[in-house]
Write a protein that holds these residues in place. Sequence first.
Motif, PDB file in Angstrom:
ATOM      1  N   VAL A 229      -7.792  -3.865   1.648  1.00  0.00           N
ATOM      2  CA  VAL A 229      -7.677  -2.510   1.101  1.00  0.00           C
ATOM      3  C   VAL A 229      -9.023  -1.801   1.085  1.00  0.00           C
ATOM      4  O   VAL A 229      -9.181  -0.775   0.409  1.00  0.00           O
ATOM      5  CB  VAL A 229      -7.072  -2.540  -0.322  1.00  0.00           C
ATOM      6  CG1 VAL A 229      -5.635  -2.985  -0.281  1.00  0.00           C
ATOM      7  CG2 VAL A 229      -7.878  -3.448  -1.243  1.00  0.00           C
TER       8      VAL A 229
ATOM      9  N   LEU B 150       0.829  -1.213   0.000  1.00  0.00           N
ATOM     10  CA  LEU B 150       0.000   0.000   0.000  1.00  0.00           C
ATOM     11  C   LEU B 150       0.860   1.259   0.000  1.00  0.00           C
ATOM     12  O   LEU B 150       0.529   2.249  -0.668  1.00  0.00           O
ATOM     13  CB  LEU B 150      -0.924  -0.002   1.221  1.00  0.00           C
ATOM     14  CG  LEU B 150      -2.090  -0.990   1.180  1.00  0.00           C
ATOM     15  CD1 LEU B 150      -2.816  -1.023   2.517  1.00  0.00           C
ATOM     16  CD2 LEU B 150      -3.052  -0.630   0.053  1.00  0.00           C
TER      17      LEU B 150
ATOM     18  N   GLU C 139      -8.837   1.927   2.084  1.00  0.00           N
ATOM     19  CA  GLU C 139      -8.192   2.776   1.066  1.00  0.00           C
ATOM     20  C   GLU C 139      -9.109   2.971  -0.143  1.00  0.00           C
ATOM     21  O   GLU C 139      -9.156   4.059  -0.735  1.00  0.00           O
ATOM     22  CB  GLU C 139      -6.875   2.142   0.627  1.00  0.00           C
ATOM     23  CG  GLU C 139      -5.742   2.258   1.647  1.00  0.00           C
ATOM     24  CD  GLU C 139      -5.889   1.295   2.814  1.00  0.00           C
ATOM     25  OE1 GLU C 139      -5.188   1.481   3.815  1.00  0.00           O
ATOM     26  OE2 GLU C 139      -6.727   0.360   2.707  1.00  0.00           O
TER      27      GLU C 139
END
Length: 317
Positions: free
Chosen positions: A263, A246, A266
């Motif tokens: 994720v 990341l 994000e």
Amino acid sequence: MEITLYQVRTFLEVVRTGSITRAGRNLGYSQSTAAAHIRALESQVGASLFQRLYHGVRPTPDGETFHGYAVRLLGLVDELTTSLAGGREVSGRVSVGASPLSVDQELTRLVWECRYRYPKVELAPAGMDSQRITEEISAGRLDMGLILEPPNRGVNVPAGLNIEDLRFVDVVAVAGREFLGLLEETSEGNTENPLIERQAKARNSTVRLLHVDSDDSSLEKFRAAIEGAYSLRTEFMSIASVQGALELLRNGPCIAVLPRESVAREIESGEAGVVAGMPGERRVVRMVWNQQTWLPPALAATLELARRIGPPAVTVA
């Protein structure tokens, strides 16, 4: 006849592994000590329990008979131990290996749940590639492991290990916000400032395909799809963790194939996004541990906890 429980446990481990040396190592004994246990046991029962081969040993007919009684004997001991323990807390140490793609979700979840439910059980986590996890468990240096694999992949593990599928996880190809914008411009036919030229000004003309688990053989499929859809050159780059991937996604022309749940934050914030046109994949979380007639209470509790913290992996026909 005076047969001790440690002799019986050594006997069962020799039967399971087919090796006095390996059985001793798994139980924390030297080869000579394990061999002495077997000799003493054979002396007590008045029969040869193993046939010595060029590579290892195997039970004789008398050994097969003794094996059935040994399993029953230790089963009764386990029942007695459980009955006497009553409401006392489970305690002990369990070493857990986790592949890089399963560390952030599976291992973290297991550690937190274990602290809450079994505060006297100490989990000793270790991150390593899937193949090494199975090797370490087989050698007796790890108690259990968590790996992430394609569900239709043949499970290639040494004999003597138990494998159980826990749940499914979806993996996707993701990129950072800035690089994702460049990919979208290219896919929309914006040729005024081609993607490759803009990348070259920033860093170079090669996109890094981040390789989190070296045992992940399916990355070649993603590589072919990315190069075909966006006319990019790619190169693999090994990264030790999802968090490391990341960080690189935020700062350069990189694409990583990661579990969607790892994720999710994000993606929701817009810091990263799923690369359009890339095939998604389903993986299965697999739990691995040594086949044993008797499981230490701390390990048995941890295995059961791992089964409960996620939905079961039910294959749909």
